[in-house]
Design a protein around this motif. Structure first.
Motif, PDB file in Angstrom:
ATOM      1  N   SER A  51      68.842  46.292  32.494  1.00 16.46           N
ATOM      2  CA  SER A  51      69.817  46.794  31.515  1.00 16.46           C
ATOM      3  C   SER A  51      70.587  47.996  32.062  1.00 16.46           C
ATOM      4  O   SER A  51      71.788  48.151  31.799  1.00 16.46           O
ATOM      5  N   MET A  52      69.884  48.824  32.842  1.00 19.69           N
ATOM      6  CA  MET A  52      70.571  49.970  33.447  1.00 19.69           C
ATOM      7  C   MET A  52      71.612  49.511  34.460  1.00 19.69           C
ATOM      8  O   MET A  52      72.715  50.066  34.540  1.00 19.69           O
ATOM      9  N   VAL A  53      71.312  48.465  35.217  1.00 23.49           N
ATOM     10  CA  VAL A  53      72.284  47.938  36.181  1.00 23.49           C
ATOM     11  C   VAL A  53      73.469  47.323  35.459  1.00 23.49           C
ATOM     12  O   VAL A  53      74.637  47.506  35.846  1.00 23.49           O
ATOM     13  N   LEU A  54      73.182  46.544  34.390  1.00 13.48           N
ATOM     14  CA  LEU A  54      74.269  45.899  33.655  1.00 13.48           C
ATOM     15  C   LEU A  54      75.135  46.923  32.913  1.00 13.48           C
ATOM     16  O   LEU A  54      76.332  46.697  32.694  1.00 13.48           O
ATOM     17  N   ALA A  55      74.529  48.036  32.492  1.00 11.45           N
ATOM     18  CA  ALA A  55      75.308  49.054  31.781  1.00 11.45           C
ATOM     19  C   ALA A  55      76.342  49.711  32.689  1.00 11.45           C
ATOM     20  O   ALA A  55      77.387  50.174  32.227  1.00 11.45           O
ATOM     21  N   GLU A  56      76.084  49.739  33.972  1.00  8.53           N
ATOM     22  CA  GLU A  56      77.044  50.328  34.910  1.00  8.53           C
ATOM     23  C   GLU A  56      78.268  49.440  35.121  1.00  8.53           C
ATOM     24  O   GLU A  56      79.319  49.936  35.501  1.00  8.53           O
ATOM     25  N   SER A  57      78.115  48.125  34.901  1.00  8.14           N
ATOM     26  CA  SER A  57      79.234  47.200  35.121  1.00  8.14           C
ATOM     27  C   SER A  57      79.287  46.199  33.978  1.00  8.14           C
ATOM     28  O   SER A  57      78.488  45.253  33.925  1.00  8.14           O
ATOM     29  N   PRO A  58      80.207  46.359  33.007  1.00  7.60           N
ATOM     30  CA  PRO A  58      80.303  45.404  31.879  1.00  7.60           C
ATOM     31  C   PRO A  58      80.642  43.990  32.328  1.00  7.60           C
ATOM     32  O   PRO A  58      80.240  43.022  31.676  1.00  7.60           O
ATOM     33  N   ILE A  59      81.411  43.861  33.401  1.00  9.10           N
ATOM     34  CA  ILE A  59      81.756  42.516  33.889  1.00  9.10           C
ATOM     35  C   ILE A  59      80.501  41.750  34.279  1.00  9.10           C
ATOM     36  O   ILE A  59      80.402  40.533  34.083  1.00  9.10           O
ATOM     37  N   ALA A  60      79.478  42.439  34.841  1.00  3.89           N
ATOM     38  CA  ALA A  60      78.237  41.768  35.233  1.00  3.89           C
ATOM     39  C   ALA A  60      77.533  41.174  34.018  1.00  3.89           C
ATOM     40  O   ALA A  60      76.969  40.086  34.084  1.00  3.89           O
ATOM     41  N   LEU A  61      77.580  41.880  32.883  1.00  2.00           N
ATOM     42  CA  LEU A  61      76.975  41.345  31.662  1.00  2.00           C
ATOM     43  C   LEU A  61      77.689  40.087  31.202  1.00  2.00           C
ATOM     44  O   LEU A  61      77.058  39.119  30.779  1.00  2.00           O
ATOM     45  N   GLN A  62      79.011  40.082  31.294  1.00  2.00           N
ATOM     46  CA  GLN A  62      79.776  38.893  30.886  1.00  2.00           C
ATOM     47  C   GLN A  62      79.486  37.716  31.807  1.00  2.00           C
ATOM     48  O   GLN A  62      79.302  36.577  31.346  1.00  2.00           O
ATOM     49  N   LEU A  63      79.425  37.970  33.102  1.00  2.00           N
ATOM     50  CA  LEU A  63      79.133  36.882  34.042  1.00  2.00           C
ATOM     51  C   LEU A  63      77.716  36.342  33.824  1.00  2.00           C
ATOM     52  O   LEU A  63      77.479  35.132  33.921  1.00  2.00           O
ATOM     53  N   ARG A  64      76.775  37.212  33.516  1.00  4.08           N
ATOM     54  CA  ARG A  64      75.418  36.761  33.247  1.00  4.08           C
ATOM     55  C   ARG A  64      75.359  35.930  31.984  1.00  4.08           C
ATOM     56  O   ARG A  64      74.625  34.922  31.919  1.00  4.08           O
ATOM     57  N   TYR A  65      76.163  36.293  31.014  1.00 10.14           N
ATOM     58  CA  TYR A  65      76.232  35.532  29.767  1.00 10.14           C
ATOM     59  C   TYR A  65      76.770  34.133  30.030  1.00 10.14           C
ATOM     60  O   TYR A  65      76.214  33.135  29.558  1.00 10.14           O
ATOM     61  N   LEU A  66      77.852  34.035  30.793  1.00  4.32           N
ATOM     62  CA  LEU A  66      78.413  32.716  31.114  1.00  4.32           C
ATOM     63  C   LEU A  66      77.456  31.894  31.977  1.00  4.32           C
ATOM     64  O   LEU A  66      77.369  30.663  31.816  1.00  4.32           O
ATOM     65  N   GLN A  67      76.737  32.530  32.873  1.00  2.00           N
ATOM     66  CA  GLN A  67      75.781  31.803  33.719  1.00  2.00           C
ATOM     67  C   GLN A  67      74.644  31.228  32.879  1.00  2.00           C
ATOM     68  O   GLN A  67      74.197  30.108  33.114  1.00  2.00           O
TER      69      GLN A  67
END
Length: 287
Positions: free
Chosen positions: A231-247
C-alpha cells in the motif's frame, strides 16, 4: 590361592580332570575287549556322525572327556561306558510372548519381542544348566519386564533401539556361563489400552490444531506486513493502483467467461491522455 569367583566358574564348567581310577580302567578295558570281540559289528554302533553345525559332548563314566566338544565328523563312542549329547550351534530364535508391564509413569502396557542367540560352548551348555533353551527363554522374559518397568511410556515408544541394546547386554552377561552368546534383541510391538490410545490421539490432535492456529496467525501477520508495504508503494504512484486494478479484472475474466460490469470513476482517467476531472470542472465553470 584362587579367588572365589574363579573357583565358582571352574566348578560350574563341570569338567573333572582326574584320572579314571582303577575301576574306571577296568571298565575301559572290558569295553575295548567287547568292541574287539564283536568287531566289525560293533564298529557301526560305536562310530557316530556329527554334522557341521553340531558338536558332541562325550561323557565317559559320567565325566566329560575334554574341555572341548568333539566334532564335526566321525567320533568313536565306546559301548557301555560312553554317552554323548549333541548340541546344535546354529542361531536360535526365541519369541517372547506379550508381557504385561507397568511402566514408571503407571501405565499398563503389553510388550513382546524376539531374541536371537546361539551356543558357542557346547560343554558349558550341557554341564552348567539343565535346559539351556528354557533357561534363556525365561531369563529373556524376566529381563524384558525388569528393563521396561524402569522406563516411561514415551521412552519405550521412542527409544526401542537403546532398550533392546541394554536388554542384549544384560542377557549376554547372564548367559556367559551357560555358553550362550546373544546376537540380537528386538522389541516387536508395544500395545497400550484403547482408552489411552484415544487420550493420546486427542492430545496429539489438540497439539496439531494449536500449532496450525499459530502458523495461521503468523501467516496473517506476514501478509499484513506485505500488504502494508504494497500500500505504501501504491500510494506513491496512483497510476500503479489503476494498472493493478485493471490487471486483476483481466485475471478474473480469463478464469471465467463472463461479462463484468464495474463502475469507472472519473479519477481513473487522470494521467491518461492528459484528461483530468478537475480540468473538466474548470472548463465547465468558465463556460
Amino acid at each position: 590361592m584362587d579367588s572365589p569367583e574363579k573357583l565358582d566358574k571352574n566348578s560350574l564348567v563341570g569338567i573333572n580332570k582326574n584320572r579314571l581310577g582303577v575301576c574306571g580302567w577296568i571298565l575301559f578295558s572290558l569295553s575295548m575287549l567287547l568292541m574287539l570281540i564283536t568287531f566289525p559289528i560293533s564298529i557301526w554302533m560305536c562310530l557316530k556322525i556329527i554334522k557341521e553345525y553340531e558338536r558332541a559332548v562325550v561323557f565317559r563314566l559320567g565325566r566329560i572327556r575334554a574341555d572341548k566338544a568333539k566334532g564335526p565328523g566321525l567320533i568313536l563312542v565306546l559301548p557301555c561306558i560312553d554317552v554323548f549329547v549333541k548340541v546344535d550351534l546354529r542361531t536360535v530364535t526365541c519369541n517372547i510372548p506379550p508381557q504385561e508391564i507397568l511402566t514408571r509413569d503407571s501405565v499398563t502396557t503389553q510388550v513382546d519381542g524376539v531374541v536371537y542367540y546361539r551356543i558357542y560352548s557346547a560343554v558349558s551348555a550341557v554341564a552348567n544348566v539343565n535346559d539351556v533353551h528354557q533357561a534363556t527363554f525365561l531369563l529373556a522374559q524376566t529381563t524384558l519386564r525388569n528393563v521396561l518397568g524402569t522406563q516411561t511410556l514415551s521412552q519405550i515408544l521412542s527409544g526401542r533401539e537403546e532398550i533392546a541394546h541394554s536388554i542384549q547386554t544384560l542377557l549376554d552377561d547372564a548367559t556367559e556361563l551357560w555358553g550362550i552368546r546373544v546376537a540380537r534383541v528386538e522389541i516387536k510391538d508395544v500395545r497400550i489400552p484403547v482408552q489411552l490410545q484415544r487420550s493420546m490421539a486427542a492430545e496429539a490432535e489438540a497439539t496439531r490444531e494449536a500449532r496450525a492456529r499459530v502458523l495461521a496467525a503468523e501467516g496473517e501477520m506476514n501478509a499484513s506486513k506485505s500488504l502494508k508495504s504494497a500500500s505504501m508503494v501504491l500510494a506513491e504512484s496512483p497510476i500503479a493502483l489503476q494498472l493493478r486494478y485493471l490487471q486483476t479484472l483481466t485475471t478474473v475474466a480469463t478464469e471465467k467467461n463472463s461479462t463484468i460490469v464495474f463502475p469507472l470513476p472519473m479519477n481513473i482517467l487522470e494521467g491518461i491522455g492528459g484528461i483530468s476531472y478537475d480540468n473538466n470542472k474548470k472548463v465547465n465553470a468558465k463556460a
